[in-house]
Design an enzyme around this catalytic site. Structure first.
Site, PDB file in Angstrom:
ATOM      1  N   GLU A   1       0.804  -1.238   0.000  1.00 57.54           N
ATOM      2  CA  GLU A   1       0.000   0.000   0.000  1.00 57.54           C
ATOM      3  C   GLU A   1       0.828   1.275   0.000  1.00 57.54           C
ATOM      4  OE1 GLU A   1      -2.835  -0.471   3.218  1.00 57.54           O
ATOM      5  OE2 GLU A   1      -3.574  -2.374   2.408  1.00 57.54           O
TER       6      GLU A   1
ATOM      7  N   ASN B   1       2.067  -5.190  -3.136  1.00 60.48           N
ATOM      8  CA  ASN B   1       0.660  -5.481  -2.848  1.00 60.48           C
ATOM      9  C   ASN B   1      -0.115  -4.188  -2.584  1.00 60.48           C
ATOM     10  OD1 ASN B   1      -1.373  -7.581  -2.184  1.00 60.48           O
ATOM     11  ND2 ASN B   1      -1.249  -6.801  -0.079  1.00 60.48           N
TER      12      ASN B   1
ATOM     13  N   HIS C   1     -10.554  -6.057  -2.415  1.00 55.19           N
ATOM     14  CA  HIS C   1     -11.629  -5.777  -1.451  1.00 55.19           C
ATOM     15  C   HIS C   1     -12.726  -5.051  -2.224  1.00 55.19           C
ATOM     16  CE1 HIS C   1      -9.205  -7.011   1.956  1.00 55.19           C
ATOM     17  NE2 HIS C   1      -8.247  -6.171   1.636  1.00 55.19           N
TER      18      HIS C   1
ATOM     19  N   GLU D   1      -6.321 -10.598  -1.143  1.00 55.68           N
ATOM     20  CA  GLU D   1      -7.144 -10.337   0.055  1.00 55.68           C
ATOM     21  C   GLU D   1      -8.622 -10.286  -0.298  1.00 55.68           C
ATOM     22  OE1 GLU D   1      -5.734  -6.900   2.255  1.00 55.68           O
ATOM     23  OE2 GLU D   1      -3.636  -7.415   1.938  1.00 55.68           O
TER      24      GLU D   1
ATOM     25  N   ASP E   1     -12.413 -10.180  -0.716  1.00 54.19           N
ATOM     26  CA  ASP E   1     -13.714 -10.228  -0.037  1.00 54.19           C
ATOM     27  C   ASP E   1     -14.638  -9.277  -0.787  1.00 54.19           C
ATOM     28  OD1 ASP E   1     -12.769  -7.736   0.986  1.00 54.19           O
ATOM     29  OD2 ASP E   1     -12.390  -8.554   2.979  1.00 54.19           O
TER      30      ASP E   1
END
Ligand code: G3I
Length: 303
Positions: free
Chosen positions: A128, A171, A208, A236, A238
């Protein structure tokens, strides 16, 4: 095959989950983990605040618990994460001297990677680092502000020496839509690294998503990064409310890109999620498979 990990393995991919050490005593949780997943990411236990809470003093007990458990069961391990502005101890945040911070960063990377050397298939070396919004530039952080944007290159070079067998990943979130300035900023950095021989092997797209699922350009984004000569991984995943179609679209995009080597969902049951109010995962609070589970398995060709 009838499980996520076994089906992903048929095309040489992994299907993983983020795992919390504090839940390893929960039999429902570990039952699903061991049945369905063949890769594991520590949700918090390998982060800087957990592994080096004060300078030079490293604690690996909770990370080791996850790593040893996975290894004993033949599950692969993803490393998350070495250099991140968040979950960073105050003592790092307050360093103002560049030589000191460079030494501290290199020592952190080397010590954590050494601990798991040869046992981690992919490491999120830097997490990030790019800003949200339209700038396409790196965000402010102690690393960028004290070391300059070159801290990312420094981190990857140090990581390569520490564990040459691990795939080194950058990432980030909100880099799934090809036309976004943030995606373009990361793309330019990876292109620059590849052109100058800076070691980078992979881009992790966190994924996400809101209830609409991936943007229409998601597969294009995956292929465009892959065309630079790096793997891509969904790290990650979701999705708010877990619509089956949204999961299927995400998984299909990965299956359609040869260099998309694996998918990790960010938790097991909805109750385990950092956004549990949105019920974004594949298993409900009781551990039952949700419709999104079947959509995911089917999208990989399983039944
Ligand atoms: O361990 C402490 C505990 O001692 C304390 O009593 C409790 C009180 O709040 O907090 C506990 O720490 C929490 C930690 O999770 C472990 O449960 C933190 O407050 C909480 O902020 C932390 O949240 C994590 C978050 O990263 C931190 O940024 C989430 O679990 C984790 O899912 C989330 O994961 C991130 C990825 O690393 C990077 N990408 C985004 C993703 C979602 O935010």
């Amino acid at each position: 095959a009838g499980t996520l990990g076994a089906q992903a393995a048929q095309s040489g991919r992994y299907f993983g989950a983020a795992v919390a050490a504090g839940k390893l005593g929960d039999g429902t949780y570990t039952g699903i983990l061991d049945r369905e997943f063949n890769s594991v990411t520590a949700e918090n236990e390998m982060k800087w605040d957990a592994t080096e809470p004060s300078r030079g003093s490293f604690t690996f007990s909770r990370a080791d618990q996850i790593a040893q458990r996975a290894q004993a069961r033949g599950q692969r391990l993803r490393g998350h994460t070495l250099v991140w502005h968040s979950q960073l101890p105050g003592w790092v945040n307050s360093i103002r001297d560049a030589n000191t911070l460079r030494g501290v960063m290199n020592n952190h990377i080397t010590t954590v990677m050494n601990r798991y050397k040869g046992r981690i298939h992919s490491w999120d070396v830097v997490n990030e680092a790019f800003a949200d919004g339209g700038s396409g530039q790196m965000r402010g952080s102690v690393f960028r502000d004290v070391l300059g944007t070159g801290f990312v290159e420094q981190a990857f070079r140090t990581a390569r020496s520490a564990d040459p067998a691990a795939k080194l990943c950058y990432n980030d979130y909100n880099i799934e839509n090809w036309s976004d300035a943030k995606t373009q900023g990361v793309y330019r950095m990876v292109r620059d690294f590849k052109s100058r021989g800076v070691p980078i092997d992979c881009v992790g797209l966190q994924a996400h998503f809101g209830a609409g699922g991936p943007p229409g350009s998601f597969q294009t984004t995956l292929s465009n990064f892959a065309a630079l000569g790096v793997d891509v991984q969904i790290t990650e995943l979701d999705i708010a409310q877990a619509p089956p179609t949204a999961y299927a679209n995400t998984v299909r995009a990965c299956m359609n890109v040869a260099r998309c080597t694996g998918i990790t969902v960010w938790g097991i049951r909805d109750s385990d999620s950092w956004r549990s109010g949105e019920n974004p995962l594949l298993f409900d609070r009781s551990g039952n498979k949700k419709p999104a589970y079947n959509a995911t398995l089917t999208a990989m060709g399983g039944t």
